[in-house]
Design a protein around this motif. Sequence first.
Motif, PDB file in Angstrom:
ATOM      1  N   GLY A 147       1.008  -0.889   0.107  1.00  0.00           N
ATOM      2  CA  GLY A 147      -0.181  -0.211   0.558  1.00  0.00           C
ATOM      3  C   GLY A 147       0.659   1.022  -0.315  1.00  0.00           C
ATOM      4  N   ARG A 148       1.817   1.158   1.070  1.00  0.00           N
ATOM      5  CA  ARG A 148       2.611   2.222   1.158  1.00  0.00           C
ATOM      6  C   ARG A 148       3.746   2.190   0.004  1.00  0.00           C
ATOM      7  N   THR A 149       4.097   1.180  -0.756  1.00  0.00           N
ATOM      8  CA  THR A 149       4.578   1.575  -2.716  1.00  0.00           C
ATOM      9  C   THR A 149       3.662   2.400  -3.109  1.00  0.00           C
ATOM     10  N   THR A 150       2.285   1.878  -3.483  1.00  0.00           N
ATOM     11  CA  THR A 150       1.590   2.596  -4.618  1.00  0.00           C
ATOM     12  C   THR A 150       1.680   3.605  -4.282  1.00  0.00           C
ATOM     13  N   ALA A 151       1.353   4.376  -3.221  1.00  0.00           N
ATOM     14  CA  ALA A 151       1.110   5.976  -2.556  1.00  0.00           C
ATOM     15  C   ALA A 151       2.052   6.815  -2.982  1.00  0.00           C
ATOM     16  N   VAL A 152       2.802   6.080  -2.685  1.00  0.00           N
ATOM     17  CA  VAL A 152       4.499   6.584  -3.142  1.00  0.00           C
ATOM     18  C   VAL A 152       4.369   6.855  -4.324  1.00  0.00           C
ATOM     19  N   THR A 153       4.075   5.850  -5.030  1.00  0.00           N
ATOM     20  CA  THR A 153       4.024   5.158  -6.728  1.00  0.00           C
ATOM     21  C   THR A 153       3.385   6.369  -7.048  1.00  0.00           C
ATOM     22  N   ARG A 154       2.327   6.996  -6.834  1.00  0.00           N
ATOM     23  CA  ARG A 154       0.816   7.808  -7.103  1.00  0.00           C
ATOM     24  C   ARG A 154       1.883   8.949  -7.005  1.00  0.00           C
ATOM     25  N   ASP A 164       5.686  19.640 -14.240  1.00  0.00           N
ATOM     26  CA  ASP A 164       6.309  19.867 -15.458  1.00  0.00           C
ATOM     27  C   ASP A 164       6.995  19.174 -16.415  1.00  0.00           C
ATOM     28  N   ALA A 165       7.671  18.014 -14.908  1.00  0.00           N
ATOM     29  CA  ALA A 165       8.471  17.216 -15.593  1.00  0.00           C
ATOM     30  C   ALA A 165       8.506  15.965 -16.228  1.00  0.00           C
ATOM     31  N   ILE A 166       6.742  15.332 -16.593  1.00  0.00           N
ATOM     32  CA  ILE A 166       6.039  14.104 -17.390  1.00  0.00           C
ATOM     33  C   ILE A 166       5.307  14.454 -17.572  1.00  0.00           C
ATOM     34  N   SER A 167       4.390  14.164 -18.740  1.00  0.00           N
ATOM     35  CA  SER A 167       2.931  14.391 -18.755  1.00  0.00           C
ATOM     36  C   SER A 167       2.498  12.903 -18.507  1.00  0.00           C
ATOM     37  N   ALA A 168       1.059  12.929 -17.598  1.00  0.00           N
ATOM     38  CA  ALA A 168       0.493  11.387 -17.445  1.00  0.00           C
ATOM     39  C   ALA A 168      -0.546  12.071 -17.679  1.00  0.00           C
ATOM     40  N   GLY A 169      -1.507  10.784 -18.522  1.00  0.00           N
ATOM     41  CA  GLY A 169      -3.162  11.499 -18.098  1.00  0.00           C
ATOM     42  C   GLY A 169      -3.956  10.601 -17.173  1.00  0.00           C
ATOM     43  N   ASP A 170      -4.798  10.482 -16.968  1.00  0.00           N
ATOM     44  CA  ASP A 170      -5.439   9.138 -15.984  1.00  0.00           C
ATOM     45  C   ASP A 170      -4.800   7.940 -16.251  1.00  0.00           C
ATOM     46  N   PHE A 171      -4.055   7.707 -14.841  1.00  0.00           N
ATOM     47  CA  PHE A 171      -2.938   6.203 -14.805  1.00  0.00           C
ATOM     48  C   PHE A 171      -3.558   5.513 -13.238  1.00  0.00           C
ATOM     49  N   ASN A 172      -2.684   4.130 -13.785  1.00  0.00           N
ATOM     50  CA  ASN A 172      -3.767   3.583 -12.398  1.00  0.00           C
ATOM     51  C   ASN A 172      -2.042   2.265 -12.222  1.00  0.00           C
ATOM     52  N   ILE A 173      -2.058   2.182 -10.524  1.00  0.00           N
ATOM     53  CA  ILE A 173      -0.907   2.085 -10.358  1.00  0.00           C
ATOM     54  C   ILE A 173      -1.642  -0.083 -10.015  1.00  0.00           C
ATOM     55  N   ILE A 174      -0.712  -0.548 -10.747  1.00  0.00           N
ATOM     56  CA  ILE A 174      -0.241  -2.456 -10.786  1.00  0.00           C
ATOM     57  C   ILE A 174       0.976  -2.577  -9.978  1.00  0.00           C
ATOM     58  N   ASN A 175       0.796  -3.357  -8.273  1.00  0.00           N
ATOM     59  CA  ASN A 175       2.094  -3.262  -7.771  1.00  0.00           C
ATOM     60  C   ASN A 175       1.669  -4.476  -7.230  1.00  0.00           C
ATOM     61  N   GLU A 176       2.424  -5.579  -8.062  1.00  0.00           N
ATOM     62  CA  GLU A 176       2.587  -6.921  -7.879  1.00  0.00           C
ATOM     63  C   GLU A 176       3.433  -7.278  -7.741  1.00  0.00           C
ATOM     64  N   LEU A 177       3.908  -7.799  -6.624  1.00  0.00           N
ATOM     65  CA  LEU A 177       5.078  -9.565  -6.388  1.00  0.00           C
ATOM     66  C   LEU A 177       4.818 -10.592  -6.001  1.00  0.00           C
ATOM     67  N   GLN A 178       5.528 -11.134  -6.731  1.00  0.00           N
ATOM     68  CA  GLN A 178       5.779 -12.953  -7.229  1.00  0.00           C
ATOM     69  C   GLN A 178       6.742 -13.727  -6.728  1.00  0.00           C
ATOM     70  N   VAL A 179       5.935 -14.558  -6.360  1.00  0.00           N
ATOM     71  CA  VAL A 179       7.405 -15.810  -5.530  1.00  0.00           C
ATOM     72  C   VAL A 179       7.327 -16.577  -6.460  1.00  0.00           C
ATOM     73  N   LEU A 180       8.422 -17.018  -7.665  1.00  0.00           N
ATOM     74  CA  LEU A 180       8.775 -17.971  -8.782  1.00  0.00           C
ATOM     75  C   LEU A 180       9.254 -19.531  -7.947  1.00  0.00           C
ATOM     76  N   CYS A 181       8.930 -20.674  -8.016  1.00  0.00           N
ATOM     77  CA  CYS A 181       9.399 -21.363  -7.613  1.00  0.00           C
ATOM     78  C   CYS A 181      10.643 -21.838  -8.183  1.00  0.00           C
ATOM     79  N   GLU A 182      11.738 -22.475  -7.749  1.00  0.00           N
ATOM     80  CA  GLU A 182      12.588 -22.727  -8.873  1.00  0.00           C
ATOM     81  C   GLU A 182      13.176 -24.273  -8.983  1.00  0.00           C
ATOM     82  N   ASP A 183      11.962 -24.987  -8.336  1.00  0.00           N
ATOM     83  CA  ASP A 183      11.640 -26.496  -7.718  1.00  0.00           C
ATOM     84  C   ASP A 183      11.072 -26.664  -9.506  1.00  0.00           C
ATOM     85  N   CYS A 184       9.638 -25.914  -8.997  1.00  0.00           N
ATOM     86  CA  CYS A 184       8.665 -26.892 -10.178  1.00  0.00           C
ATOM     87  C   CYS A 184       8.266 -25.961 -11.579  1.00  0.00           C
TER      88      CYS A 184
END
Length: 204
Positions: A147-154, A164-184
């Motif tokens: 939640g904090r990462t999403t809020a700070v990013t927004r 005036d450093a960037i141009s942005a219209g309407d946007f959403n923040i997608i904050n995904e964190l995945q765990v990849l099992c190297e075994d399977c």
Amino acid sequence: MTTDDSQSGGGTSKVDAVIQKYGLVGMGAELESRWVGDEGEEQSTRDLAEYFNQSVLESAIEGVDAPTLSGDVQQVYQSLSEDDADAPLIRSRLEQSGVDIESVMADFISHQTVYRYLKNDRGAARPEQTPEERKESAIDRIQRLRGRTTAVTRQTIESLEKNDAISAGDFNIINELQVLCEDCGRSYDIVAFLEQGGCDCQSE
């Protein structure tokens, strides 16, 4: 464990000195209570350092006539501590209003200082958690960080666009964190991974 803000030896730590300087009555006991989880979930020393520093900032700017200073204390603190695009303007407006913001920020404390204060000055100790409680605490921490990462990013995107450093219209923040099992090769959302006790392949 102490029950108030009085300390043996007169309370000579930086935390005690800042508490007295800004009139943060009861702060020492509150930090301890939040850390050991007296009224619910235990809070990390990083969270407590941020809470303490925001309380210092709030006390320092309370009653300051700075009508053009937008945002709540948390937003102002984040801008100053991260030195983002809004920080120079915030510093300027606070200084114009009579706040020595550099001195205030010098009174901020680190999470290591919080830990030493709680352990050494207050003699605080956390109760031992069960494995299930540890897992629930870990999930709560990750959710808060998400939640904090999403809020700070927004806030960062909005601040950059406003300056005036960037141009942005309407946007959403997608904050995904995945765990990849190297075994399977299976991947999981981190919360699902923890809730189910790890990867399915470990029980197959």
